[in-house]
Design a protein around this motif. Structure first.
Motif, PDB file in Angstrom:
ATOM      1  N   SER B 144       0.692  -1.220  -0.162  1.00 47.30           N
ATOM      2  CA  SER B 144      -0.135   0.011  -0.114  1.00 47.30           C
ATOM      3  C   SER B 144       0.813   1.137  -0.054  1.00 47.30           C
ATOM      4  O   SER B 144       1.999   1.126   0.489  1.00 47.30           O
ATOM      5  CB  SER B 144      -0.937   0.207   1.436  1.00 47.30           C
ATOM      6  OG  SER B 144      -0.250  -0.111   2.343  1.00 47.30           O
ATOM      7  N   ILE B 145       0.151   2.300  -0.469  1.00 52.32           N
ATOM      8  CA  ILE B 145       0.746   3.580  -0.522  1.00 52.32           C
ATOM      9  C   ILE B 145       0.043   4.593   0.274  1.00 52.32           C
ATOM     10  O   ILE B 145      -1.361   4.558  -0.029  1.00 52.32           O
ATOM     11  CB  ILE B 145       1.116   4.193  -1.968  1.00 52.32           C
ATOM     12  CG1 ILE B 145       2.119   3.388  -2.572  1.00 52.32           C
ATOM     13  CG2 ILE B 145       1.589   5.745  -1.893  1.00 52.32           C
ATOM     14  CD1 ILE B 145       2.222   3.871  -4.158  1.00 52.32           C
ATOM     15  N   VAL B 146       0.674   5.280   1.427  1.00 47.70           N
ATOM     16  CA  VAL B 146      -0.322   6.022   2.046  1.00 47.70           C
ATOM     17  C   VAL B 146      -0.128   7.276   1.855  1.00 47.70           C
ATOM     18  O   VAL B 146       1.139   7.947   1.690  1.00 47.70           O
ATOM     19  CB  VAL B 146      -0.255   5.972   3.644  1.00 47.70           C
ATOM     20  CG1 VAL B 146      -0.944   6.945   4.468  1.00 47.70           C
ATOM     21  CG2 VAL B 146      -0.408   4.479   4.272  1.00 47.70           C
ATOM     22  N   ALA B 181       2.371   6.736  17.146  1.00 44.12           N
ATOM     23  CA  ALA B 181       3.548   6.327  16.821  1.00 44.12           C
ATOM     24  C   ALA B 181       3.429   4.824  16.727  1.00 44.12           C
ATOM     25  O   ALA B 181       4.290   4.354  15.726  1.00 44.12           O
ATOM     26  CB  ALA B 181       4.356   6.574  18.071  1.00 44.12           C
ATOM     27  N   ILE B 182       2.612   4.113  17.427  1.00 43.72           N
ATOM     28  CA  ILE B 182       2.589   2.800  17.172  1.00 43.72           C
ATOM     29  C   ILE B 182       1.909   2.389  15.752  1.00 43.72           C
ATOM     30  O   ILE B 182       2.407   1.634  15.147  1.00 43.72           O
ATOM     31  CB  ILE B 182       1.468   2.257  18.316  1.00 43.72           C
ATOM     32  CG1 ILE B 182       1.936   2.133  19.696  1.00 43.72           C
ATOM     33  CG2 ILE B 182       1.322   0.603  17.815  1.00 43.72           C
ATOM     34  CD1 ILE B 182       0.986   1.766  20.814  1.00 43.72           C
ATOM     35  N   LEU B 183       0.823   3.186  15.484  1.00 43.36           N
ATOM     36  CA  LEU B 183       0.261   2.739  14.127  1.00 43.36           C
ATOM     37  C   LEU B 183       1.433   3.072  13.021  1.00 43.36           C
ATOM     38  O   LEU B 183       1.126   2.321  12.056  1.00 43.36           O
ATOM     39  CB  LEU B 183      -1.038   3.543  13.719  1.00 43.36           C
ATOM     40  CG  LEU B 183      -2.233   3.334  14.599  1.00 43.36           C
ATOM     41  CD1 LEU B 183      -3.444   4.235  14.496  1.00 43.36           C
ATOM     42  CD2 LEU B 183      -2.684   1.786  14.633  1.00 43.36           C
ATOM     43  N   ILE B 184       2.140   4.081  13.197  1.00 46.51           N
ATOM     44  CA  ILE B 184       3.144   4.525  12.048  1.00 46.51           C
ATOM     45  C   ILE B 184       3.987   3.303  12.106  1.00 46.51           C
ATOM     46  O   ILE B 184       4.356   2.739  10.737  1.00 46.51           O
ATOM     47  CB  ILE B 184       3.570   5.842  12.365  1.00 46.51           C
ATOM     48  CG1 ILE B 184       2.800   6.973  12.184  1.00 46.51           C
ATOM     49  CG2 ILE B 184       4.941   5.984  11.332  1.00 46.51           C
ATOM     50  CD1 ILE B 184       3.221   8.267  12.898  1.00 46.51           C
ATOM     51  N   ARG B 185       4.627   2.871  13.105  1.00 47.45           N
ATOM     52  CA  ARG B 185       5.451   2.026  13.170  1.00 47.45           C
ATOM     53  C   ARG B 185       5.058   0.363  12.493  1.00 47.45           C
ATOM     54  O   ARG B 185       5.589  -0.317  11.650  1.00 47.45           O
ATOM     55  CB  ARG B 185       6.022   1.700  14.530  1.00 47.45           C
ATOM     56  CG  ARG B 185       7.209   0.945  14.598  1.00 47.45           C
ATOM     57  CD  ARG B 185       7.686   0.483  15.972  1.00 47.45           C
ATOM     58  NE  ARG B 185       6.888  -0.076  16.932  1.00 47.45           N
ATOM     59  CZ  ARG B 185       6.040   0.304  17.976  1.00 47.45           C
ATOM     60  NH1 ARG B 185       6.795   1.466  18.406  1.00 47.45           N
ATOM     61  NH2 ARG B 185       5.270  -0.405  18.658  1.00 47.45           N
ATOM     62  N   ALA B 187       2.352   0.171  10.532  1.00 44.01           N
ATOM     63  CA  ALA B 187       2.313   0.325   8.825  1.00 44.01           C
ATOM     64  C   ALA B 187       3.416   0.367   8.301  1.00 44.01           C
ATOM     65  O   ALA B 187       3.494  -0.415   7.274  1.00 44.01           O
ATOM     66  CB  ALA B 187       1.609   1.647   8.656  1.00 44.01           C
ATOM     67  N   ARG B 188       4.633   0.753   8.756  1.00 41.29           N
ATOM     68  CA  ARG B 188       5.711   0.700   7.914  1.00 41.29           C
ATOM     69  C   ARG B 188       6.252  -1.072   8.133  1.00 41.29           C
ATOM     70  O   ARG B 188       6.751  -1.189   7.145  1.00 41.29           O
ATOM     71  CB  ARG B 188       6.833   1.453   8.704  1.00 41.29           C
ATOM     72  CG  ARG B 188       6.522   2.933   8.489  1.00 41.29           C
ATOM     73  CD  ARG B 188       7.864   3.849   8.176  1.00 41.29           C
ATOM     74  NE  ARG B 188       7.725   5.101   7.508  1.00 41.29           N
ATOM     75  CZ  ARG B 188       7.432   6.359   8.447  1.00 41.29           C
ATOM     76  NH1 ARG B 188       7.615   6.405   9.586  1.00 41.29           N
ATOM     77  NH2 ARG B 188       7.213   7.322   7.650  1.00 41.29           N
ATOM     78  N   ASP B 189       6.074  -1.597   9.134  1.00 38.02           N
ATOM     79  CA  ASP B 189       6.491  -2.784   9.301  1.00 38.02           C
ATOM     80  C   ASP B 189       5.781  -3.915   8.570  1.00 38.02           C
ATOM     81  O   ASP B 189       6.318  -4.976   8.193  1.00 38.02           O
ATOM     82  CB  ASP B 189       6.308  -3.404  10.909  1.00 38.02           C
ATOM     83  CG  ASP B 189       7.148  -2.815  11.722  1.00 38.02           C
ATOM     84  OD1 ASP B 189       8.283  -2.017  11.457  1.00 38.02           O
ATOM     85  OD2 ASP B 189       7.204  -2.899  13.065  1.00 38.02           O
ATOM     86  N   THR B 190       4.543  -3.611   8.063  1.00 34.29           N
ATOM     87  CA  THR B 190       3.657  -4.192   7.184  1.00 34.29           C
ATOM     88  C   THR B 190       4.131  -3.942   5.677  1.00 34.29           C
ATOM     89  O   THR B 190       3.460  -4.306   4.945  1.00 34.29           O
ATOM     90  CB  THR B 190       2.417  -4.433   7.704  1.00 34.29           C
ATOM     91  OG1 THR B 190       1.869  -2.955   7.778  1.00 34.29           O
ATOM     92  CG2 THR B 190       2.076  -5.137   8.878  1.00 34.29           C
ATOM     93  N   GLY B 191       4.975  -3.097   5.476  1.00 29.05           N
ATOM     94  CA  GLY B 191       5.456  -2.680   4.178  1.00 29.05           C
ATOM     95  C   GLY B 191       4.794  -1.651   3.507  1.00 29.05           C
ATOM     96  O   GLY B 191       4.814  -1.159   2.001  1.00 29.05           O
ATOM     97  N   ALA B 192       4.044  -0.871   4.271  1.00 27.62           N
ATOM     98  CA  ALA B 192       3.369   0.441   3.854  1.00 27.62           C
ATOM     99  C   ALA B 192       4.460   1.515   3.178  1.00 27.62           C
ATOM    100  O   ALA B 192       5.299   1.749   4.151  1.00 27.62           O
ATOM    101  CB  ALA B 192       2.154   1.028   4.644  1.00 27.62           C
ATOM    102  N   ASP B 193       4.067   2.178   2.132  1.00 33.11           N
ATOM    103  CA  ASP B 193       4.971   3.226   1.709  1.00 33.11           C
ATOM    104  C   ASP B 193       4.299   4.263   2.115  1.00 33.11           C
ATOM    105  O   ASP B 193       3.293   4.765   1.549  1.00 33.11           O
ATOM    106  CB  ASP B 193       5.281   3.018   0.167  1.00 33.11           C
ATOM    107  CG  ASP B 193       6.473   3.895  -0.289  1.00 33.11           C
ATOM    108  OD1 ASP B 193       7.035   4.658   0.408  1.00 33.11           O
ATOM    109  OD2 ASP B 193       6.681   3.499  -1.471  1.00 33.11           O
TER     110      ASP B 193
END
Lengths: 158, 474
Positions: B144-146, B181-185, B187-193
Motif C-alpha cells: 500500500s501507499i499512504v 507512533a504505534i500505528l506508524i511503526r 504500517a511501516r513494518d507491514t510494508g506500507a510506503d
C-alpha cells in the motif's frame, strides 16, 4: 439527566463506600455513572474488585470489601474518574489522578469540589509516580474528615 | 509563546534556523511549519480577506482551509500550516494588491508525461483510519501507499495528550500521541510506503489518482483505493469570527501539543462536546488560563468524565449560551456571549463579556468528501454522520467497486471507530484481491462485532442510526 446539565457526577449517582470500610484503609470510588465504551480499570485491578460485565458500555462496579486501596486503577482510568478516600478520626485523605504541573509535597492548597468551588484548605501529603501510570500522577491530599466525599480537586494558592 | 515544559509531552525541537518574513528575520526550529514559527514570533495575521482586507489568522492548522495561505519563496497560496520551515525561506502575506511577483513559470508545475506508480491499495490520508487499513491489508501481503498531505503522519492522533477510552484491542489507556507512533511503526513494518507532503488532486477512472509529490505530478494506478481524508472544523457566524485569535479547537491543539506553542494567555472555548472540553483541559494542562466553555445546547455533550475533569479545575461550563460577537484591532481582544432560549433565540440582558486573546471553536466537524464526490461515488446527506457522506456497504466499500472509505470522512465519530473502519476496509481490499478466506472472514466478523458493541452505548447512537440509514440507501 441532571448530570449532563451540570457536567459532573452528582452525589446521588456515586456509590460511596460504607464508613467502616473508609476507616480501615484507602478505598477506590468510581465517578463514572455514564455509559461509555471503556474498560481498562477492569483489566488493571490486581484483585479483580472492578467489574463491568459483558457490555463494554456498562458502568463499573467496585467491590469495596475486595478493594485493597492500591491506587492502580486511578492512574489507568482514561477519564481520570476514579478516586480514593480514607478517614481516621477527624482526619481524611483523598487521592486523585493528576495530569497538570504538580504541586510540591507538603504544600498547603485550596481544596475544590466537583464544580471547582473552594470548600476548605488541605495539604499535599504525597505524590506518587508509577511507571504503569504513564505520566499520570497520584496526589494524596490531607483534609478534615468530613470533606472526603466533596473534594475532587485543588488549587495552588501561592 | 513557546512552551519549555509540559506535564505530559516533550518537545523535540530541531536545529535553530532563521526565515525571512517580509524583510524581518524570524527565528524558527527545523521540523515546525511556517505558521507555527510565525505564531511563536507573535505574527498571527497570516493573510487578508480579498474583499474587506480584514486580517485573517490560522484556523484549521491541518491544511483544510485557506486562512493561512502565504507566498513562500515567490510561490503563492502555500498552506503555511503544513509547510515546514527551511533556512532562509522568504515568506510574505499576499493580498489583492500584493500579487505574486515574477513569472508564473517559476512556480507552476511543469507539464510532463507523468510517471505512474502501481499499488494494491492507495490510501488517501495518514490518520488512524488510513494507517490501520495499511496495517491490516499489509498483513495479507498487499502493498500500500499512504498519501498524506501533511509533512507529519498520524492525523489528529498526534495532538491528543489524553489516554483513550475503549478496550485493549483499541489501545485503551494509551495516549493518542503514542497510538499514532504505534500505528506508524506497524504500517511501516507491514510494508506500507508512506508519502508525506503529497496531495491527491484528483481521481481518474479506473482507480487512478493524480498526486503532487515534492512539487512533481505523478499518478498512482491502484487495485483498491481507500479515502480516509478525515474532516474539517465547522465555523459559526458572529461578528468578528474571522479575527486572528479565533481558531478551530483543533488548530489550538496542533500549535500547543505538536509544536509547543501556546496560542494566547486567556481563552474562551465554544462547544462542550468532547473536542471543546478536551482542548480546554489541554490548555489548562499547558498552563493557559481558560475563562469558560460555552455551549449552545442546554446540556454538556462531552463524556461527563471529560467535563468533570475541567470543572474540578475551576473552569465553568455555561450551557445554553452562544457567542454574540468578538472584537479586537487586528487580533482578538474580547468576546461577548449571551444566553439562548429553547429555540436558540438570544435572551436580552444576559450578555457576559470576557477579555480573552483566544477563542476556540469546537462546533462540529464536516466530513472531507471532496475527492469522493469528484470520483463520482454516490453521496447522501446523513445529518447524524455530519453531512454529506459517500454511501457505503458494511465492508466500507462505496458505490465504486474497490473504492473504500473509513474514519471521519465516512461519518463523524471517534478515533477508535476510525481505526476499526480502517481495519475493515483493509481486510476487504485484501479480500477483493485474494478472494474470500476463513481468516479474512473471521477477522471481519471480529472487527464488525467490536464496532457494533462500541456503537451500542448511548454515545454510539448517532453513528449507529446514521450508518443504518446509510446501509438502507446503499
Amino acid at each position: 439527566m441532571k448530570c449532563t446539565k451540570l457536567g459532573y457526577f452528582t452525589d446521588d449517582t456515586i456509590d460511596f463506600p460504607p464508613l467502616e470500610r473508609l476507616e480501615k484503609r484507602f478505598v477506590a470510588v468510581a465517578e463514572c455513572g455514564q455509559e461509555i465504551p471503556c474498560n481498562p480499570c477492569v483489566d488493571a485491578c490486581p484483585v479483580g474488585a472492578i467489574t463491568i460485565g459483558e457490555n463494554i458500555n456498562h458502568i463499573p462496579h467496585i467491590d469495596f470489601q475486595r478493594c485493597t486501596g492500591c491506587g492502580i486503577c486511578l492512574g489507568v482510568c482514561p477519564g481520570l474518574s476514579i478516586f480514593m478516600a480514607h478517614r481516621k478520626g477527624d482526619t481524611g485523605w483523598v487521592t486523585l489522578p493528576y495530569e497538570l504541573f504538580p504541586p510540591d509535597e507538603g504544600e498547603e492548597v485550596d481544596l475544590l469540589d466537583r464544580q471547582g468551588k473552594k470548600v476548605g484548605r488541605g495539604v499535599v501529603e504525597k505524590i506518587r509516580r508509577l511507571k504503569q501510570h504513564d505520566r499520570t500522577l497520584l496526589i494524596t491530599l490531607r483534609m478534615a474528615a468530613d470533606l472526603i466525599h466533596a473534594v475532587r480537586g485543588f488549587r495552588r494558592s501561592g | 509563546m513557546r512552551l519549555e515544559q509540559h506535564p505530559i509531552l516533550e518537545f523535540h525541537r530541531g536545529r535553530r534556523i532563521t526565515i525571512d518574513f517580509e524583510g524581518r528575520n524570524v527565528p524558527a526550529f527545523e521540523g515546525e511549519p511556517i505558521a507555527a514559527a510565525l505564531h511563536a514570533a507573535g505574527v498571527t495575521t497570516l493573510s487578508h480577506s480579498v474583499r474587506t482586507h480584514s486580517p485573517r489568522g490560522l484556523f484549521c492548522a491541518i491544511g483544510k482551509c485557506a486562512a493561512c495561505v502565504m507566498e513562500v519563496n515567490g510561490i503563492p497560496n502555500v498552506r503555511t500550516c503544513i509547510e515546514p520551515v527551511r533556512q532562509g525561506m522568504r515568506v510574505r502575506r499576499q493580498s489583492a494588491e500584493h500579487p505574486p511577483p515574477g513569472n508564473p513559470e517559476n512556480f507552476m508545475p511543469r507539464f510532463h508525461e507523468p510517471e505512474t506508480v502501481e499499488t494494491d491499495l492507495a490510501i488517501v490520508g495518514g490518520g488512524p483510519a488510513g494507517l490501520s487499513a495499511a496495517v491490516y491489508a499489509g498483513r495479507f501481503g498487499l502493498r500500500s501507499i499512504v498519501v498524506e498531505e501533511n509533512y507529519l503522519v498520524g492525523g489528529q492522533l498526534i495532538k491528543q495528550t489524553h489516554k483513550f477510552f475503549g478496550s485493549r484491542s483499541h489501545y485503551a489507556g494509551v495516549r493518542g500521541v503514542d497510538i499514532a507512533a504505534i500505528l506508524i511503526r506497524e504500517a511501516r513494518d507491514t510494508g506500507a510506503d508512506i508519502w508525506t507532503s503529497s496531495s491527491v488532486i484528483g481521481y481518474f477512472p479506473e482507480k487512478e489518482l493524480g498526486v503532487i509529490r515534492n512539487g512533481r505530478y505523478l499518478r498512482i494506478r491502484a487495485r483498491n483505493i481507500l479515502v480516509a481524508t478525515g474532516a474539517s472544523e465547522k465555523m459559526i457566524s458572529f461578528p468578528g469570527n474571522d479575527l486572528p485569535g479565533v481558531y478551530g479547537a483543533g488548530a489550538i491543539q496542533t500549535l500547543m501539543n505538536v509544536h509547543g506553542i501556546i496560542p494566547g494567555r486567556r481563552v474562551l472555548m465554544v462547544g462542550a462536546g468532547n473536542i471543546g472540553v478536551i482542548v480546554a483541559y489541554q490548555l489548562m494542562q499547558a498552563g493557559v488560563q481558560v475563562a469558560a466553555v460555552c455551549e449552545g445546547l442546554p446540556r454538556v455533550g462531552a463524556y461527563l468524565v471529560h467535563s468533570a475533569k475541567l470543572l474540578r479545575l475551576g473552569v465553568p461550563i455555561l450551557t445554553a449560551h452562544t457567542v454574540s460577537k468578538a472584537w479586537g484591532n487586528g487580533h482578538l481582544k474580547g468576546v461577548e456571549i449571551q444566553a439562548v432560549d429553547s429555540r436558540w433565540q438570544p435572551i436580552a440582558g444576559t450578555e457576559k463579556r470576557f477579555e480573552v486573546d483566544t477563542l476556540g471553536l469546537a462546533v462540529g466537524l464536516s466530513p472531507s468528501v471532496e475527492l469522493l464526490s469528484q470520483a463520482g461515488a454516490k453521496m447522501c446527506w446523513v445529518s447524524e454522520l455530519g453531512g454529506y457522506v459517500a454511501r457505503h456497504d458494511e465492508f466500507m466499500q462505496t458505490s465504486i467497486p474497490g473504492v473504500f472509505v473509513a474514519g471521519d470522512v465516512a461519518g463523524i465519530e471517534e478515533a477508535s471507530a476510525a481505526m476499526m473502519e480502517g481495519r475493515i476496509a483493509g481486510i476487504h481490499a485484501a479480500r477483493r484481491l485474494l478472494g474470500p478466506s476463513t481468516e479474512l472472514d473471521s477477522l471481519h466478523r471480529e472487527q464488525a462485532a467490536e464496532l457494533a458493541v462500541m456503537r451500542d452505548g448511548p454515545f454510539g447512537e448517532k453513528a449507529r442510526l446514521g450508518n443504518q440509514r446509510l446501509l438502507k440507501e446503499a
